[in-house]
Design a protein around this motif. Structure first.
Motif, PDB file in Angstrom:
ATOM      1  N   UNK A  21       7.763 -15.746  16.838  1.00  0.00           N
ATOM      2  CA  UNK A  21       7.892 -16.720  15.757  1.00  0.00           C
ATOM      3  C   UNK A  21       6.642 -16.809  14.900  1.00  0.00           C
ATOM      4  N   UNK A  22       5.485 -16.512  15.457  1.00  0.00           N
ATOM      5  CA  UNK A  22       4.247 -16.522  14.665  1.00  0.00           C
ATOM      6  C   UNK A  22       4.308 -15.464  13.575  1.00  0.00           C
ATOM      7  N   UNK A  23       4.787 -14.286  13.922  1.00  0.00           N
ATOM      8  CA  UNK A  23       4.914 -13.215  12.924  1.00  0.00           C
ATOM      9  C   UNK A  23       5.948 -13.583  11.857  1.00  0.00           C
ATOM     10  N   UNK A  24       7.041 -14.168  12.264  1.00  0.00           N
ATOM     11  CA  UNK A  24       8.064 -14.551  11.290  1.00  0.00           C
ATOM     12  C   UNK A  24       7.552 -15.638  10.347  1.00  0.00           C
TER      13      UNK A  24
ATOM     14  N   UNK B   8      -0.781  -6.409   0.826  1.00  0.00           N
ATOM     15  CA  UNK B   8      -0.091  -6.853   2.033  1.00  0.00           C
ATOM     16  C   UNK B   8      -0.935  -6.564   3.278  1.00  0.00           C
ATOM     17  N   UNK B   9      -0.769  -7.418   4.274  1.00  0.00           N
ATOM     18  CA  UNK B   9      -1.255  -7.153   5.620  1.00  0.00           C
ATOM     19  C   UNK B   9      -0.042  -7.011   6.537  1.00  0.00           C
ATOM     20  N   UNK B  10      -0.245  -6.544   7.734  1.00  0.00           N
ATOM     21  CA  UNK B  10       0.878  -6.299   8.626  1.00  0.00           C
ATOM     22  C   UNK B  10       0.435  -6.530  10.073  1.00  0.00           C
ATOM     23  N   UNK B  11       1.410  -6.658  10.928  1.00  0.00           N
ATOM     24  CA  UNK B  11       1.142  -6.874  12.343  1.00  0.00           C
ATOM     25  C   UNK B  11       2.350  -6.508  13.174  1.00  0.00           C
ATOM     26  N   UNK B  12       2.191  -6.549  14.477  1.00  0.00           N
ATOM     27  CA  UNK B  12       3.268  -6.239  15.411  1.00  0.00           C
ATOM     28  C   UNK B  12       3.097  -7.087  16.661  1.00  0.00           C
TER      29      UNK B  12
ATOM     30  N   UNK C 119      -1.805   2.569  10.165  1.00  0.00           N
ATOM     31  CA  UNK C 119      -1.340   1.200  10.385  1.00  0.00           C
ATOM     32  C   UNK C 119      -2.193   0.504  11.446  1.00  0.00           C
ATOM     33  N   UNK C 120      -2.501   1.190  12.533  1.00  0.00           N
ATOM     34  CA  UNK C 120      -3.310   0.576  13.584  1.00  0.00           C
ATOM     35  C   UNK C 120      -4.738   0.306  13.093  1.00  0.00           C
TER      36      UNK C 120
ATOM     37  N   UNK D  67      -6.367 -12.624  13.967  1.00  0.00           N
ATOM     38  CA  UNK D  67      -5.967 -12.807  15.370  1.00  0.00           C
ATOM     39  C   UNK D  67      -4.462 -12.873  15.569  1.00  0.00           C
ATOM     40  N   UNK D  68      -3.730 -13.230  14.509  1.00  0.00           N
ATOM     41  CA  UNK D  68      -2.275 -13.324  14.623  1.00  0.00           C
ATOM     42  C   UNK D  68      -1.575 -11.995  14.371  1.00  0.00           C
ATOM     43  N   UNK D  69      -2.325 -10.955  13.989  1.00  0.00           N
ATOM     44  CA  UNK D  69      -1.697  -9.654  13.717  1.00  0.00           C
ATOM     45  C   UNK D  69      -1.119  -9.045  14.988  1.00  0.00           C
ATOM     46  N   UNK D  70      -1.667  -9.416  16.143  1.00  0.00           N
ATOM     47  CA  UNK D  70      -1.164  -8.931  17.428  1.00  0.00           C
ATOM     48  C   UNK D  70      -0.728 -10.115  18.288  1.00  0.00           C
ATOM     49  N   UNK D  71      -0.150 -11.122  17.650  1.00  0.00           N
ATOM     50  CA  UNK D  71       0.279 -12.307  18.387  1.00  0.00           C
ATOM     51  C   UNK D  71       1.391 -11.964  19.374  1.00  0.00           C
TER      52      UNK D  71
END
Length: 490
Positions: free
Chosen positions: A269-272, A226-230, A251-252, A261-265
């Motif tokens: 809605x991009x994260x969802x 898995x990858x993750x973002x906020x 995590x950071x 680039x979308x991990x810190x969008x």
């Protein structure tokens, strides 16, 4: 709603609060929308802030009505009212496809520790039964002498114990009291294991159980798949970037290493959308994520509550209205309006698409695919066993043939005319002539009742049997090495 004007048709939990404040305190609302950079506000490092907090710092707006997290760093450039919402950070993921793990349905009823203990018990019980039968004095008498098969052979003992575990048993039952006592206890163990496994297997085949691959943020980081973002430009980014907590630091670091680039969008809605694709965890406030889970049954919210957060309205730094707004917020909180609005916007009842009545679930091929895999594994192991048995048989035949040649073909003691001959012993002359082993048998032939008696002679040769009965009663023959005995008429 008196004394209020709206330039944008907004609605929601925060709009209910600001509308109630406007009506109670008699002021006009003029909505200006969001910040130009679409950020909530982070420290730029030079004393200025971005996003909505930067607008307050520059006195471009008087009040920010939104879920702004109250932190000490922000209070240096702005004022917070009494908090209107208490929440926690959490992680949203997509439920894994249950079909991806259906291949192991046959082993899912037991945990790996149970399967390991059963395997060790099977081997250990087979060894104990073998030793009990092998060295038991009960078999040191007739008719048990020279037994060619039974549990005194490890192979037979193992297959009997394996068959008992499948509640089938085996062909060879021990006759000694020690062996039968051992078998009795093993049968009780096998019956319990078989009944437990069968019951759990039925449940796994008929009931779909969605199990999350992990339950905490730390397990998400260690998962590897898995990858993750906020949400970028928010307090969440600042908290993870500057935190001293080891889990937050990991995590950071993972967000920076992925270079996504979308991990810190900045767009929620991009994260969802990344969550719906799969193998992605979105770290955000639990209240907002829970609202999405209530409307999408494919999403899963981890039960861990990572970090507590408080939301409050924000005013300009040193504003004279901060205390007035705080008192009014306390009055709204005590009246119970906040709880009413929460129940209105966060509906607790979850509804998923599907039949309203319970229906019998047919068993699909994907549900029992592990059974067919088991057949394939059995064929593969059987092929390996066949190759090993053929190799062992060939090796044994080569050793037997070599031993016979050494016993029959001996070093010649005399050389005559370039051929090797051995003196006649007991009426039998063995020699090597023209590359073949020659056996000569001198015997008297007597006919009884008009029939010729048969004699059983040993054959060792590398050619084919060519009997030649001459007038002297001598039989010259060339035989196969693989043939042990032949009955020849004299």
């Amino acid at each position: 709603m008196p004394n209020t004007t709206f330039t944008y048709p907004y609605e929601g939990y925060c709009m209910d609060i600001i509308s109630e404040l406007a009506m109670a305190m008699n002021f006009t609302i003029n909505m200006t929308g969001g910040s130009p950079d679409n950020e909530w506000g982070v420290d730029n490092g030079n004393g200025t802030w971005s996003g909505l907090i930067g607008m307050l710092q520059r006195e471009e707006v008087d009040l920010v009505a939104g879920p702004l997290t109250t932190i000490i760093a922000r209070e240096k450039v702005m004022d917070f009212t009494f908090p209107f919402y208490h929440d926690f950070l959490s992680v949203l993921i997509k439920k894994p496809d249950p079909s991806l793990t259906k291949w192991r349905t046959m082993i899912d009823p037991f945990r790996w520790e149970v399967l390991l203990c059963i395997g060790i018990s099977l081997v250990g019980a087979s060894v104990i039964l073998f030793l009990l039968e092998k060295w038991n004095p009960f078999y040191q008498r007739e008719p048990y002498l020279n037994r060619y098969a039974g549990t005194h052979i490890f192979q037979d003992a193992f297959w009997y114990m394996f068959g008992a575990m499948l509640t089938q048993g085996g062909e060879h039952l021990p006759d000694s009291q020690a062996g039968r006592t051992m078998i009795s206890t093993w049968w009780l163990f096998s019956i319990i294991m078989a009944a437990t496994y069968s019951g759990n297997l039925i449940a796994f085949l008929t009931v779909t159980k969605d199990t999350a691959p992990f339950e905490t943020l730390d397990q998400l980081i260690d998962n590897g798949d898995y990858t993750w973002g906020l949400l970028g430009g928010s307090n969440n980014q600042m908290e993870f970037e500057n935190s001293k907590i080891p889990v937050f630091q990991k995590a950071w670091k993972g967000i920076l290493e992925t270079a996504d680039p979308d991990a810190l969008s900045l767009d929620h809605e991009v994260h969802l959308a990344k969550v719906n694709v799969g193998d992605y965890g979105y770290i955000s406030d639990r209240g907002g994520l829970q609202k999405r889970v209530l409307t999408d049954c494919d999403l899963y919210l981890l039960p861990e509550k990572i970090s507590p957060i408080n939301y409050a309205l924000a005013l300009q730094n040193g504003s004279a209205y901060t205390e007035i707004f705080s008192k009014e917020m306390m009055a709204i909180y005590e009246s119970g309006l906040l709880q009413i609005w929460q129940r209105q916007w966060w509906k607790q009842k979850k509804f998923c698409r599907g039949p309203l009545q319970t229906e019998a679930k047919p068993i699909d091929l994907v549900d029992v695919q592990s059974s067919f895999y088991l057949i394939g594994v059995g064929l593969f192991l059987a092929a390996i066993a066949l190759v090993i048995e053929r190799c062992m048989l060939r090796f044994c035949k080569c050793r037997t043939s070599s031993s016979r040649r050494e016993n029959v073909v001996q070093k010649p003691k005399e050389l005559q005319n370039g051929h090797a001959h051995k003196p006649v012993e007991n009426g039998i002359h063995n020699g090597i002539q023209n590359g073949h082993v020659r056996s000569e048998i001198y015997s008297s032939v007597r006919k009884q009742n008009g029939h010729t008696p048969f004699e059983e002679i040993e054959i060792v040769s590398n050619g084919h049997m060519v009997p030649d009965v001459n007038g002297n009663g001598v039989i010259d023959s060339v035989f196969d090495y693989d043939t042990e005995y032949v009955r020849t008429s004299l």
